[in-house]
Motif scaffolding. Structure first.
Motif, PDB file in Angstrom:
ATOM      1  N   THR A 181      18.545 -23.333 -30.330  1.00 55.52           N
ATOM      2  CA  THR A 181      18.932 -22.136 -29.569  1.00 55.52           C
ATOM      3  C   THR A 181      20.418 -21.852 -29.760  1.00 55.52           C
ATOM      4  O   THR A 181      20.825 -20.700 -29.963  1.00 55.52           O
ATOM      5  N   SER A 182      21.254 -22.898 -29.733  1.00 53.45           N
ATOM      6  CA  SER A 182      22.696 -22.679 -29.966  1.00 53.45           C
ATOM      7  C   SER A 182      22.950 -22.157 -31.372  1.00 53.45           C
ATOM      8  O   SER A 182      23.798 -21.294 -31.578  1.00 53.45           O
ATOM      9  N   VAL A 183      22.233 -22.703 -32.356  1.00 52.81           N
ATOM     10  CA  VAL A 183      22.428 -22.229 -33.735  1.00 52.81           C
ATOM     11  C   VAL A 183      22.094 -20.736 -33.809  1.00 52.81           C
ATOM     12  O   VAL A 183      22.811 -19.958 -34.437  1.00 52.81           O
ATOM     13  N   CYS A 184      21.020 -20.337 -33.136  1.00 51.21           N
ATOM     14  CA  CYS A 184      20.636 -18.918 -33.164  1.00 51.21           C
ATOM     15  C   CYS A 184      21.690 -18.067 -32.463  1.00 51.21           C
ATOM     16  O   CYS A 184      22.182 -17.085 -33.029  1.00 51.21           O
ATOM     17  N   ARG A 185      22.056 -18.452 -31.248  1.00 53.25           N
ATOM     18  CA  ARG A 185      22.982 -17.625 -30.462  1.00 53.25           C
ATOM     19  C   ARG A 185      24.371 -17.579 -31.057  1.00 53.25           C
ATOM     20  O   ARG A 185      25.015 -16.549 -31.083  1.00 53.25           O
ATOM     21  N   GLU A 186      24.838 -18.755 -31.513  1.00 54.64           N
ATOM     22  CA  GLU A 186      26.257 -18.831 -31.889  1.00 54.64           C
ATOM     23  C   GLU A 186      26.491 -18.615 -33.374  1.00 54.64           C
ATOM     24  O   GLU A 186      27.611 -18.376 -33.788  1.00 54.64           O
ATOM     25  N   ILE A 187      25.446 -18.740 -34.177  1.00 55.72           N
ATOM     26  CA  ILE A 187      25.664 -18.640 -35.630  1.00 55.72           C
ATOM     27  C   ILE A 187      24.804 -17.520 -36.246  1.00 55.72           C
ATOM     28  O   ILE A 187      25.340 -16.595 -36.854  1.00 55.72           O
ATOM     29  N   LEU A 188      23.489 -17.599 -36.083  1.00 53.95           N
ATOM     30  CA  LEU A 188      22.651 -16.605 -36.770  1.00 53.95           C
ATOM     31  C   LEU A 188      22.760 -15.212 -36.153  1.00 53.95           C
ATOM     32  O   LEU A 188      22.859 -14.213 -36.879  1.00 53.95           O
ATOM     33  N   ASP A 189      22.775 -15.113 -34.807  1.00 55.16           N
ATOM     34  CA  ASP A 189      22.877 -13.779 -34.184  1.00 55.16           C
ATOM     35  C   ASP A 189      24.159 -13.059 -34.625  1.00 55.16           C
ATOM     36  O   ASP A 189      24.090 -11.915 -35.090  1.00 55.16           O
ATOM     37  N   PRO A 190      25.344 -13.703 -34.480  1.00 57.10           N
ATOM     38  CA  PRO A 190      26.547 -12.977 -34.915  1.00 57.10           C
ATOM     39  C   PRO A 190      26.573 -12.704 -36.418  1.00 57.10           C
ATOM     40  O   PRO A 190      27.184 -11.736 -36.866  1.00 57.10           O
ATOM     41  N   THR A 191      25.894 -13.555 -37.197  1.00 57.43           N
ATOM     42  CA  THR A 191      25.863 -13.308 -38.648  1.00 57.43           C
ATOM     43  C   THR A 191      25.085 -12.026 -38.937  1.00 57.43           C
ATOM     44  O   THR A 191      25.554 -11.158 -39.688  1.00 57.43           O
TER      45      THR A 191
END
Ligand code: AMP
Ligand code: GLY
Length: 421
Positions: free
Chosen positions: A241-251
């Motif tokens: 969930t952190s990878v999605c919120r903090e990395i993939l979403d902003p990417t």
């Protein structure tokens, strides 16, 4: 669907295997000995972009899936789309996320994505100021593509300085090393998170842990990857969930804001620190190798639907179904790898290794010689097995490995055992 896969390594064998199991008619260019048993192999080279477009047109395929990064960075996906061919893979501009370390680090900074502090250097003075700002532990990276060899992980400032100077002044890695990125060395455990992206939204694939060092216990020089576990049991839902919120979403938001229509795989190389926080090491813009092998063995939904959806700009509704079991891939590499490469060594036992229906041997570097199957250098085979958990999958994979021999065969014996229950 009629699907053409570009490339001929272990990753492409896994793509062809999954797609043909899902009922698609698959061809590959150039393919490999392993791929030839499940798909038609077309003559040609991944460097000949015009030739690939012509082959795709002549075979009237519904979809082209581009495996390796080099043709993507050179604009193959743009050329194919221009010719009206539905293509899975980003265009040249977005492929800079992998093709240039400085481009990608700037992109991360612009979009607030947590990543190591970095400096771009083009001369000795830049290197001196980067090294004095970063302390002792740093990582030196050639800016451009260097076949996975352009990254030097350093423990002292002296090592970092000489690695950077060697790239800048002695032409190690040629053009690719004319700019160097020096960044803070992060500590932790690495995780590969791949996501299929249609330009607007993304679907995360099952995670995998790669083992980059050549020897057990992460000793010795880095390789393209000596083995993978999917899923690593330590990668919690909260972490993803952190990878999605903090990395993939902003990417993905950043790609849209910058007008980059990304239709392909966003493969985030993540370092998970001691507090469990994810840091983005890098993006690759293609499937991981050998991550793809265990991940696709676990995929239950039709891969073709998902790749075609991404290529069209609209991923299917819903989410991908995964086999709850684990899969482990053990890479068998040729003598001397990764420093040198040995070719022409006879391989035996592949059919015996595949006798267990939960095991597939993916070919990465093999050839058919006068006396049968032989090594073609580098990573040779990826023996991949399913099991109830990572330890069971590893036990099956190692049992299968026990059937295979070739002179100088190297493999790690600890894939699927570190911290796995
Ligand atoms: P890259 O091509 O940027 O992924 O780098 C290849 C490998 O080098 C990674 O998989 C890591 O093992 C290592 N690496 C890259 N950047 C860092 C970093 N900032 N800190 C520690 N290790 C790194
Ligand atoms: N397994 C590392 C890579 O595909 O780059």
């Amino acid at each position: 669907m009629k699907i053409l896969v570009i490339g001929g390594g272990g990753r492409e064998h896994a793509l062809c295997w999954r797609l043909s199991r899902d009922g698609h008619t698959v061809s590959a260019l150039p393919g490999s000995v392993g791929i030839s048993s499940i798909a038609q192999c077309l003559p040609g080279s991944v460097d000949d972009l015009d030739g690939i477009v012509k082959s795709a047109q002549a075979s009237e395929v519904d979809l082209v899936v581009v495996g390796p990064e080099v043709p993507l960075v050179e604009g193959l996906a743009d050329q194919l789309r221009k010719a009206g061919i539905s293509t899975f893979g980003p265009g040249a501009e977005a492929a800079q996320l992998e093709g240039s370390k400085s481009y990608s680090k700037r992109f991360f900074a612009r979009h607030g994505i947590r990543s190591a502090r970095f400096f771009e250097c083009t001369n000795r003075a830049d290197v001196d100021s980067a090294v004095s700002a970063l302390g002792e532990r740093m990582v030196v990276k050639a800016d451009g593509l260097a076949a996975g060899k352009g990254v030097v992980v350093c423990s002292t400032s002296e090592q970092a300085r000489s690695a950077a100077i060697e790239m800048l002044e002695e032409g190690r890695f040629g053009e690719a090393g004319q700019t160097v990125v020096i960044e803070q060395r992060l500590e932790g455990r690495e995780l590969s998170v791949m996501a299929l992206c249609d330009g607007k939204r993304y679907e995360v694939l099952a995670q995998a842990e790669d083992h980059k060092a050549i020897y057990d216990g992460d000793a010795g020089p880095n390789t393209g990857g000596m083995g993978t576990v999917s899923p690593p049991s330590w990668a919690s839902d909260a972490l993803i969930t952190s990878v999605c919120r903090e990395i993939l979403d902003p990417t993905v938001a950043g790609l849209i804001a910058e007008g980059l229509d990304f239709r392909g795989v966003l493969y985030a190389g993540i370092m998970v620190d001691a507090e469990g926080q994810p840091w983005l090491l890098e993006y690759n813009v293609r499937f991981g190798d050998p991550e793809t092998q265990p991940v696709l063995m676990r995929m239950k939904s039709d891969l073709g639907d998902w790749l075609a959806g991404a290529a069209r700009g609209t991923l299917p509704e819903g989410s991908i179904d995964w086999d709850a079991r684990a899969a482990v891939c053990v890479v068998l590499a040729s003598a001397g790898y990764p420093l040198t490469s040995s070719k022409g060594d006879p391989i035996t036992g592949v059919a015996e290794a595949e006798a267990d229906e939960g095991t597939v041997v993916f070919h990465a570097g093999t050839a058919m010689g006068p006396h049968g199957l032989e090594t073609a250098g580098g990573r040779v085979l990826g023996v991949t097995s399913l099991g109830e958990n990572a330890r069971a999958a590893a036990a099956s994979a190692y049992e299968a490995v026990g059937h295979i021999t070739f002179p100088g065969m190297q493999f790690r014996r600890d894939i699927g055992s570190r911290g796995e229950s």
